[in-house]
Write a protein that holds these residues in place. Structure first.
Motif, short mmCIF file in Angstrom:
data_model
loop_
_atom_site.label_atom_id
_atom_site.label_comp_id
_atom_site.label_asym_id
_atom_site.label_seq_id
_atom_site.Cartn_x
_atom_site.Cartn_y
_atom_site.Cartn_z
N TRP A 23 0.83 -1.21 0.00
CA TRP A 23 0.00 0.00 0.00
C TRP A 23 0.87 1.26 0.00
CZ3 TRP A 23 -0.55 4.05 3.43
CH2 TRP A 23 -1.64 4.90 3.18
N ILE A 32 -3.09 5.23 -7.27
CA ILE A 32 -4.18 4.80 -6.40
C ILE A 32 -4.79 3.56 -7.02
CG2 ILE A 32 -6.41 5.47 -5.46
CD1 ILE A 32 -5.37 8.29 -5.30
N ARG A 33 -4.29 2.41 -6.55
CA ARG A 33 -4.78 1.15 -7.09
C ARG A 33 -4.55 0.03 -6.08
NH1 ARG A 33 -0.28 -0.57 -11.62
NH2 ARG A 33 1.42 -0.76 -10.16
N VAL A 34 -5.26 -1.04 -6.27
CA VAL A 34 -5.13 -2.25 -5.46
C VAL A 34 -4.33 -3.25 -6.27
CG1 VAL A 34 -6.41 -4.15 -4.43
CG2 VAL A 34 -7.28 -1.83 -4.25
N GLY A 84 -12.48 -2.48 -4.28
CA GLY A 84 -11.49 -1.75 -5.07
C GLY A 84 -11.03 -2.52 -6.29
N PHE A 99 -9.07 3.63 -1.47
CA PHE A 99 -7.63 3.35 -1.34
C PHE A 99 -7.07 3.75 0.02
CE2 PHE A 99 -3.20 4.75 -1.83
CZ PHE A 99 -2.64 3.55 -2.22
#
Length: 117
Positions: A23, A32-34, A84, A99
């Motif tokens: 993270w 901003i991503r998983v 997400g 996020f």
């Protein structure tokens, strides 16, 4: 038996470190991503946490309130990761409102483990 329990504690901490570290990498890079690594780390933390909540022949009682709170926080993180991932696949982007709580809740979960005795 104590050595095995300590190994499970170590793997549990590594799961947290991978989740929070992945993270932080995304946050610092302003992406901003998983990532799939976050999902794997969540599974590691969940499985080892459940193993630690079993009675291992300890000479003291387990703190079930703490275990319950940490489990709820972990389930919320899992829900955020799932939502997400789905939104990211569908739209190609992820809302900061999904996020940022992932990292905050991961850090909260570690704080609960250390501070709550």
């Amino acid at each position: 038996m104590e050595i095995l329990r300590n190994v499970v504690v170590l793997v549990h901490l590594v799961g947290f470190a991978i989740l929070f570290g992945a993270w932080v990498v995304e946050a610092v890079a302003r992406r901003i991503r998983v990532t799939p690594l976050m999902n794997y780390a969540l599974v590691i933390s969940l499985v080892t946490g459940l193993a630690l909540s079993a009675a291992w022949g300890l000479d003291h009682d387990l703190n079930y309130a703490k275990i319950g709170v940490k489990l709820v926080v972990l389930l919320i993180i899992g829900a955020l990761l799932g939502i997400g991932s789905a939104r990211q696949k569908r739209t190609g982007s992820l809302s900061p409102a999904i996020f940022w709580p992932i990292g905050i809740l991961a850090l909260l979960n570690a704080g609960l483990a250390v501070i709550w005795r």
